[in-house]
Design an enzyme around this catalytic site. Structure first.
Site, PDB file in Angstrom:
ATOM      1  N   ILE A 199       3.765   3.200  -7.199  1.00  0.00           N
ATOM      2  CA  ILE A 199       3.289   3.208  -5.801  1.00  0.00           C
ATOM      3  C   ILE A 199       4.315   2.495  -4.925  1.00  0.00           C
ATOM      4  O   ILE A 199       4.632   2.944  -3.824  1.00  0.00           O
ATOM      5  CB  ILE A 199       1.934   2.477  -5.671  1.00  0.00           C
ATOM      6  N   GLY A 200       4.819   1.361  -5.438  1.00  0.00           N
ATOM      7  CA  GLY A 200       5.674   0.497  -4.632  1.00  0.00           C
ATOM      8  C   GLY A 200       6.883   1.209  -4.055  1.00  0.00           C
ATOM      9  O   GLY A 200       7.230   0.997  -2.887  1.00  0.00           O
ATOM     10  N   ARG A 208      -3.883   2.679 -15.054  1.00  0.00           N
ATOM     11  CA  ARG A 208      -4.674   3.172 -16.188  1.00  0.00           C
ATOM     12  C   ARG A 208      -3.941   4.216 -17.011  1.00  0.00           C
ATOM     13  O   ARG A 208      -3.058   4.905 -16.505  1.00  0.00           O
ATOM     14  CB  ARG A 208      -5.945   3.860 -15.653  1.00  0.00           C
ATOM     15  N   ASP A 242      -9.796   7.087  -1.355  1.00  0.00           N
ATOM     16  CA  ASP A 242     -11.085   7.768  -1.489  1.00  0.00           C
ATOM     17  C   ASP A 242     -11.388   8.603  -0.235  1.00  0.00           C
ATOM     18  O   ASP A 242     -11.978   9.685  -0.320  1.00  0.00           O
ATOM     19  CB  ASP A 242     -12.204   6.742  -1.733  1.00  0.00           C
ATOM     20  N   HIS A 260     -14.451   0.806  -5.073  1.00  0.00           N
ATOM     21  CA  HIS A 260     -13.396   1.730  -5.514  1.00  0.00           C
ATOM     22  C   HIS A 260     -13.384   1.846  -7.036  1.00  0.00           C
ATOM     23  O   HIS A 260     -12.493   1.324  -7.701  1.00  0.00           O
ATOM     24  CB  HIS A 260     -12.024   1.281  -4.986  1.00  0.00           C
TER      25      HIS A 260
HETATM   26  P1  NAD Z   1       3.363   0.676 -11.928  1.00  0.00           P
HETATM   27  O1  NAD Z   1       3.275   0.099 -13.291  1.00  0.00           O
HETATM   28  O2  NAD Z   1       4.160   1.919 -11.740  1.00  0.00           O
HETATM   29  O3  NAD Z   1       3.930  -0.407 -10.908  1.00  0.00           O
HETATM   30  C1  NAD Z   1       3.436  -1.703 -10.841  1.00  0.00           C
HETATM   31  C2  NAD Z   1       4.554  -2.620 -10.462  1.00  0.00           C
HETATM   32  O4  NAD Z   1       4.022  -3.941 -10.385  1.00  0.00           O
HETATM   33  C3  NAD Z   1       5.713  -2.656 -11.493  1.00  0.00           C
HETATM   34  O5  NAD Z   1       6.944  -2.413 -10.861  1.00  0.00           O
HETATM   35  C4  NAD Z   1       5.632  -4.061 -12.059  1.00  0.00           C
HETATM   36  O6  NAD Z   1       6.888  -4.585 -12.422  1.00  0.00           O
HETATM   37  C5  NAD Z   1       5.025  -4.800 -10.879  1.00  0.00           C
HETATM   38  N1  NAD Z   1       4.471  -6.102 -11.232  1.00  0.00           N
HETATM   39  C6  NAD Z   1       3.845  -6.494 -12.363  1.00  0.00           C
HETATM   40  N2  NAD Z   1       3.532  -7.799 -12.298  1.00  0.00           N
HETATM   41  C7  NAD Z   1       3.972  -8.232 -11.093  1.00  0.00           C
HETATM   42  C8  NAD Z   1       3.936  -9.489 -10.438  1.00  0.00           C
HETATM   43  N3  NAD Z   1       3.395 -10.566 -11.018  1.00  0.00           N
HETATM   44  N4  NAD Z   1       4.472  -9.575  -9.213  1.00  0.00           N
HETATM   45  C9  NAD Z   1       5.028  -8.493  -8.619  1.00  0.00           C
HETATM   46  N5  NAD Z   1       5.096  -7.278  -9.184  1.00  0.00           N
HETATM   47  C10 NAD Z   1       4.566  -7.160 -10.417  1.00  0.00           C
HETATM   48  O7  NAD Z   1       1.860   0.912 -11.420  1.00  0.00           O
HETATM   49  P2  NAD Z   1       1.373   1.741 -10.124  1.00  0.00           P
HETATM   50  O8  NAD Z   1       1.102   3.139 -10.530  1.00  0.00           O
HETATM   51  O9  NAD Z   1       2.286   1.478  -8.996  1.00  0.00           O
HETATM   52  O10 NAD Z   1      -0.056   1.040  -9.857  1.00  0.00           O
HETATM   53  C11 NAD Z   1      -0.132  -0.298  -9.456  1.00  0.00           C
HETATM   54  C12 NAD Z   1      -1.580  -0.732  -9.333  1.00  0.00           C
HETATM   55  O11 NAD Z   1      -2.229  -0.007  -8.276  1.00  0.00           O
HETATM   56  C13 NAD Z   1      -2.422  -0.476 -10.584  1.00  0.00           C
HETATM   57  O12 NAD Z   1      -3.265  -1.581 -10.809  1.00  0.00           O
HETATM   58  C14 NAD Z   1      -3.254   0.740 -10.216  1.00  0.00           C
HETATM   59  O13 NAD Z   1      -4.446   0.819 -10.930  1.00  0.00           O
HETATM   60  C15 NAD Z   1      -3.487   0.468  -8.746  1.00  0.00           C
HETATM   61  N6  NAD Z   1      -3.891   1.640  -7.948  1.00  0.00           N
HETATM   62  C16 NAD Z   1      -4.820   1.431  -6.980  1.00  0.00           C
HETATM   63  C17 NAD Z   1      -5.220   2.486  -6.167  1.00  0.00           C
HETATM   64  C18 NAD Z   1      -6.232   2.263  -5.076  1.00  0.00           C
HETATM   65  O14 NAD Z   1      -6.762   3.255  -4.559  1.00  0.00           O
HETATM   66  N7  NAD Z   1      -6.516   1.045  -4.672  1.00  0.00           N
HETATM   67  C19 NAD Z   1      -4.661   3.757  -6.349  1.00  0.00           C
HETATM   68  C20 NAD Z   1      -3.703   3.927  -7.344  1.00  0.00           C
HETATM   69  C21 NAD Z   1      -3.326   2.851  -8.157  1.00  0.00           C
HETATM   70  C1  LMR Z   2      -7.128   6.019  -8.019  1.00  0.00           C
HETATM   71  O1  LMR Z   2      -8.238   6.117  -7.496  1.00  0.00           O
HETATM   72  O2  LMR Z   2      -6.365   6.983  -8.151  1.00  0.00           O
HETATM   73  C2  LMR Z   2      -6.666   4.672  -8.487  1.00  0.00           C
HETATM   74  O3  LMR Z   2      -7.676   3.721  -8.407  1.00  0.00           O
HETATM   75  C3  LMR Z   2      -5.981   4.691  -9.816  1.00  0.00           C
HETATM   76  C4  LMR Z   2      -6.908   4.960 -10.960  1.00  0.00           C
HETATM   77  O4  LMR Z   2      -6.869   4.186 -11.927  1.00  0.00           O
HETATM   78  O5  LMR Z   2      -7.642   5.944 -10.927  1.00  0.00           O
END
Ligand code: NAD
Ligand code: LMR
Length: 332
Positions: free
Chosen positions: A13-14, A82, A151, A178
């Site tokens: 995401i970042g 996940r 959502d 969520h």
């Molecule tokens: P990812 O593993 O691709 O990226 C996560 C990043 O966080 C990595 O680059 C990792 O190095 C970094 N990280 C880990 N520990 C850290 C710390 N202490 N400080 C700073 N950075 C750190 O995962 P992603 O696909 O980008 O997802 C990230 C999170 O977002 C997950 O928990 C996922 O479930 C959540 N998410 C939430 C939503 C929402 O609707 N709110 C939607 C999608 C994903």
């Molecule tokens: C989403 O809704 O896509 C995120 O919360 C990531 C997930 O684990 O489903």
């Protein structure tokens, strides 16, 4: 000077989120923080010819403090995603500690920043963040939002197909939380809703509640939603940035309910109580402006139909457990 910091900026995401924020005309300084790979992401993005400056930081040499210092907005997509077969709650053991440590950083180095928490499980990570900020005496419910925008984005997209409407013109309110059954999209006030059959509405609600699983399964072990999430996170960040600039708007977000100085908080608690519980947090449309969350738009809860009322009863029960788990992680 508006400074935005992204924690977890080198992740799935970042990276796209950092790209989008680098393009935002209201951002003067973009600061990227991650525990790995962020110098490369930062170097790459720094060549883009928009007017914001860009710096990236690893944890060494007080990197988190430097990344956060003087930030107006901190966006947090840090933590593990996940894999198929996992629930968002299964991420708690790893992500709770990550979010707690970042919250200590924000409380210490950017106590006046607006914070958007993306890291899952949102229903628990936002209470963790709140407790840490409160412990440091810097919690302001106007400035802490759990990001549930995906959502809403999914609801707009999925219902548009059925109604023959343009997704970009829709703004479906999604309330609750969520994860799975805590996600309650409120379709009943949409024009054209009465044309949908019961089965169509049930399928639509289910698809929104489990939209995250749809992506997790399709990615087959390679993570969860990243691109649509970056878009959704940017959508809310854009509203916050415009709000800081005096432009008011409304968006659903997971916010704190137990502060009566927040317009609509008391009414929301009373309405949530009707669905079976007393909750500290709830996802609901909020009015955004220069102070951040300026009102809770509880009116959507007064208009729910019988089907939505049943969904809300289930959501409220589960949310109480998720919120208590986050709170207990800090309070013990
Ligand atoms: P990812 O593993 O691709 O990226 C996560 C990043 O966080 C990595 O680059 C990792 O190095 C970094 N990280 C880990 N520990 C850290 C710390 N202490 N400080 C700073 N950075 C750190 O995962 P992603 O696909 O980008 O997802 C990230 C999170 O977002 C997950 O928990 C996922 O479930 C959540 N998410 C939430 C939503 C929402 O609707 N709110 C939607 C999608 C994903
Ligand atoms: C989403 O809704 O896509 C995120 O919360 C990531 C997930 O684990 O489903």
């Amino acid at each position: 000077m508006t400074k935005v910091t992204i924690c977890g900026a080198a992740g799935g995401i970042g990276q796209p989120l950092s790209l989008l924020v680098k393009l935002h005309p209201l951002v003067d300084q973009l600061s990227l923080f991650d525990v790995v790979n962020v110098p490369g992401v930062g170097a790459d993005l720094s060549h883009i010819d928009t007017d914001s400056s860009l710096e990236s930081f690893l944890p060494a040499d007080d990197g988190l403090a430097k990344a956060l210092k003087d930030s107006d907005l901190v966006i947090i997509p840090a933590g593990v995603p996940r894999k198929p077969g996992m629930s968002r709650d299964d991420l708690f053991n790893i992500n709770a500690g990550i979010v707690r440590d970042l919250a200590v950083g924000v409380a210490t180095h950017a106590p006046k920043a607006f914070v958007l928490v993306i890291s899952n499980p949102v229903n628990s990570t936002v209470p963790i963040f709140k407790e840490v900020l409160a412990k440091h005496g810097v919690f302001d419910p106007r400035r802490l939002l759990g990001v549930t925008t995906l959502d809403c984005v999914r609801s707009n997209t999925f219902v548009a197909g059925l109604l023959g409407a343009k997704a970009s013109k829709l703004d479906v309110a999604v309330v609750g939380g969520h994860s799975g059954e805590t996600i309650v999209p409120l379709f009943s006030s949409l024009p054209g809703y009465s044309k949908l059959s019961d089965a169509e509405v049930d399928a639509l609600v289910h698809r929104v509640q489990y939209g995250g699983d749809e992506v997790v399964q399709a990615k087959n072990g390679a993570g969860s939603a990243t691109l649509s999430m970056a878009y959704a996170g940017y959508k809310l960040a854009d509203q916050i940035l415009k709000g800081l600039n005096g432009e008011k708007s409304t968006s659903s977000a997971f916010v704190y309910l137990k502060d009566d100085s927040l317009s609509g908080a008391k009414e929301t608690r009373a309405l949530v109580g009707k669905f079976g519980g007393e909750l500290d947090f709830f996802a609901i449309p909020v009015g955004l402006g220069p102070k951040g969350v300026e009102s809770i738009e509880y009116g959507v809860l007064e208009k729910v139909n019988a089907k939505e009322e049943e969904l809300l009863k289930v959501a409220v029960g589960q949310l109480g457990v998720n919120i208590a788990k986050g709170t207990a992680f800090i309070k013990g």
